[in-house]
Scaffold this motif. Sequence first.
Motif, PDB file in Angstrom:
ATOM      1  N   TYR A 178       0.831  -1.200   0.000  1.00  0.00           N
ATOM      2  CA  TYR A 178       0.000   0.000   0.000  1.00  0.00           C
ATOM      3  C   TYR A 178       0.873   1.261   0.000  1.00  0.00           C
ATOM      4  N   SER A 179       0.442   2.269  -0.734  1.00  0.00           N
ATOM      5  CA  SER A 179       0.969   3.619  -0.498  1.00  0.00           C
ATOM      6  C   SER A 179      -0.104   4.472   0.170  1.00  0.00           C
ATOM      7  N   ALA A 180      -1.367   4.032   0.059  1.00  0.00           N
ATOM      8  CA  ALA A 180      -2.486   4.615   0.815  1.00  0.00           C
ATOM      9  C   ALA A 180      -3.431   3.461   1.157  1.00  0.00           C
ATOM     10  N   PRO A 181      -3.525   3.103   2.445  1.00  0.00           N
ATOM     11  CA  PRO A 181      -2.978   3.808   3.609  1.00  0.00           C
ATOM     12  C   PRO A 181      -1.456   3.741   3.681  1.00  0.00           C
ATOM     13  N   THR A 182      -0.870   4.735   4.326  1.00  0.00           N
ATOM     14  CA  THR A 182       0.575   4.786   4.477  1.00  0.00           C
ATOM     15  C   THR A 182       1.027   3.749   5.509  1.00  0.00           C
ATOM     16  N   SER A 183       2.336   3.631   5.653  1.00  0.00           N
ATOM     17  CA  SER A 183       2.894   2.653   6.583  1.00  0.00           C
ATOM     18  C   SER A 183       2.403   2.907   8.013  1.00  0.00           C
ATOM     19  N   SER A 184       1.991   1.840   8.691  1.00  0.00           N
ATOM     20  CA  SER A 184       1.475   1.848  10.072  1.00  0.00           C
ATOM     21  C   SER A 184       0.098   2.499  10.187  1.00  0.00           C
ATOM     22  N   ALA A 185      -0.521   2.844   9.038  1.00  0.00           N
ATOM     23  CA  ALA A 185      -1.848   3.464   9.069  1.00  0.00           C
ATOM     24  C   ALA A 185      -2.888   2.488   8.530  1.00  0.00           C
ATOM     25  N   SER A 186      -4.150   2.935   8.510  1.00  0.00           N
ATOM     26  CA  SER A 186      -5.235   2.087   8.015  1.00  0.00           C
ATOM     27  C   SER A 186      -6.336   2.954   7.420  1.00  0.00           C
ATOM     28  N   ILE A 187      -7.206   2.325   6.629  1.00  0.00           N
ATOM     29  CA  ILE A 187      -8.386   2.974   6.073  1.00  0.00           C
ATOM     30  C   ILE A 187      -9.571   2.061   6.341  1.00  0.00           C
ATOM     31  N   ASP A 188     -10.650   2.644   6.868  1.00  0.00           N
ATOM     32  CA  ASP A 188     -11.848   1.878   7.189  1.00  0.00           C
ATOM     33  C   ASP A 188     -13.025   2.448   6.389  1.00  0.00           C
ATOM     34  N   ILE A 189     -13.547   1.638   5.449  1.00  0.00           N
ATOM     35  CA  ILE A 189     -14.693   2.048   4.641  1.00  0.00           C
ATOM     36  C   ILE A 189     -15.910   1.277   5.134  1.00  0.00           C
ATOM     37  N   ASN A 190     -16.905   2.011   5.680  1.00  0.00           N
ATOM     38  CA  ASN A 190     -18.101   1.381   6.223  1.00  0.00           C
ATOM     39  C   ASN A 190     -19.324   1.835   5.424  1.00  0.00           C
ATOM     40  N   THR A 205      -9.385   6.994  -1.367  1.00  0.00           N
ATOM     41  CA  THR A 205      -8.734   6.218  -2.423  1.00  0.00           C
ATOM     42  C   THR A 205      -7.711   5.280  -1.807  1.00  0.00           C
ATOM     43  N   VAL A 206      -7.764   4.029  -2.189  1.00  0.00           N
ATOM     44  CA  VAL A 206      -6.762   3.035  -1.782  1.00  0.00           C
ATOM     45  C   VAL A 206      -5.780   2.876  -2.936  1.00  0.00           C
ATOM     46  N   ILE A 207      -4.506   3.002  -2.630  1.00  0.00           N
ATOM     47  CA  ILE A 207      -3.469   2.933  -3.675  1.00  0.00           C
ATOM     48  C   ILE A 207      -2.507   1.794  -3.347  1.00  0.00           C
ATOM     49  N   ILE A 208      -2.247   0.953  -4.325  1.00  0.00           N
ATOM     50  CA  ILE A 208      -1.274  -0.138  -4.181  1.00  0.00           C
ATOM     51  C   ILE A 208      -0.215   0.006  -5.273  1.00  0.00           C
ATOM     52  N   TYR A 209       0.986  -0.506  -5.004  1.00  0.00           N
ATOM     53  CA  TYR A 209       2.084  -0.388  -5.969  1.00  0.00           C
ATOM     54  C   TYR A 209       2.983  -1.620  -5.899  1.00  0.00           C
ATOM     55  N   ILE A 210       3.781  -1.788  -6.954  1.00  0.00           N
ATOM     56  CA  ILE A 210       4.761  -2.888  -6.990  1.00  0.00           C
ATOM     57  C   ILE A 210       5.995  -2.474  -6.188  1.00  0.00           C
ATOM     58  N   ILE A 211       6.406  -3.294  -5.255  1.00  0.00           N
ATOM     59  CA  ILE A 211       7.509  -2.945  -4.355  1.00  0.00           C
ATOM     60  C   ILE A 211       8.797  -2.655  -5.124  1.00  0.00           C
ATOM     61  N   SER A 212       9.101  -3.439  -6.140  1.00  0.00           N
ATOM     62  CA  SER A 212      10.344  -3.256  -6.887  1.00  0.00           C
ATOM     63  C   SER A 212      10.265  -2.144  -7.920  1.00  0.00           C
ATOM     64  N   ASN A 213       9.061  -1.614  -8.135  1.00  0.00           N
ATOM     65  CA  ASN A 213       8.878  -0.533  -9.118  1.00  0.00           C
ATOM     66  C   ASN A 213       7.722   0.352  -8.660  1.00  0.00           C
ATOM     67  N   ALA A 214       8.030   1.316  -7.788  1.00  0.00           N
ATOM     68  CA  ALA A 214       6.991   2.138  -7.172  1.00  0.00           C
ATOM     69  C   ALA A 214       6.221   2.979  -8.183  1.00  0.00           C
ATOM     70  N   SER A 215       6.798   3.176  -9.377  1.00  0.00           N
ATOM     71  CA  SER A 215       6.109   3.978 -10.391  1.00  0.00           C
ATOM     72  C   SER A 215       4.911   3.235 -10.997  1.00  0.00           C
TER      73      SER A 215
END
Length: 226
Positions: free
Chosen positions: A176-188, A201-211
């Motif tokens: 995840y890049s959103a939520p950030t590290s040590s954080a969370s998102i709760d959608i109810n 917005t929930v954002i995910i990325y490839i660890i070896s290629n953040a772009s």
Amino acid sequence: MKKEWPDKESINHFFNNYLSPLRALVSFYRQALGAQPFSLKGLGERTGRPACPVSRRISPEYSNCRLPKNEIKARSAFTLIELLIVIVIFSVIIGFTFTNLFGKRQSTDLSSAKQQIAALLREAQSRAANQDNGENWGVYFGNPTSSASFYSLYSSSSYSQSAVMESYRLPTTVRYSAPTSSASIDINFSQIFGLPSQATTVIIYIISNASESSSIAIATSGAITY
């Protein structure tokens, strides 16, 4: 007792009947390797073969001549260089293929995680609108530093471990890049109308290629897009 030496006719008979098949086999083998035709001419001479003229060494006329030692070594070294070139080419091809396959797997992991998250959000929204269990439904996205990132489907007005119905981890190649590290998102999602508790917005990325990343957006109207 006087030793009798074989006559010329006997010698020719021996060479024609016994050594000719061997000569043909050796010639075929040498030609298959790109060498000059084999010849028995000069076989048994004590003086050895004459040296090849420098300008005529590729001519069949000099196929039985003797190459200098330094040229033999040079030809052997050239063969070794060719072998090394082939090994390097194969290594590059294998490395390129492995990189492409690994990169494709990472892209597949990202796409699969994005689709699963969107599907789980829509499931929570649908269950809330249908008032399943008489509760709100939601999806919780956790991004802890000490363990793998995850997302959970739960049935309650707020997230708790006891309310979790299903839980999934992100692939090891995705973060995840959103939520950030040590954080969370709760959608109810609310009952009947299925509206989200927040637009985010929930954002995910490839660890070896953040772009290379993907976004899953939840609007206040309840629309879920990615």
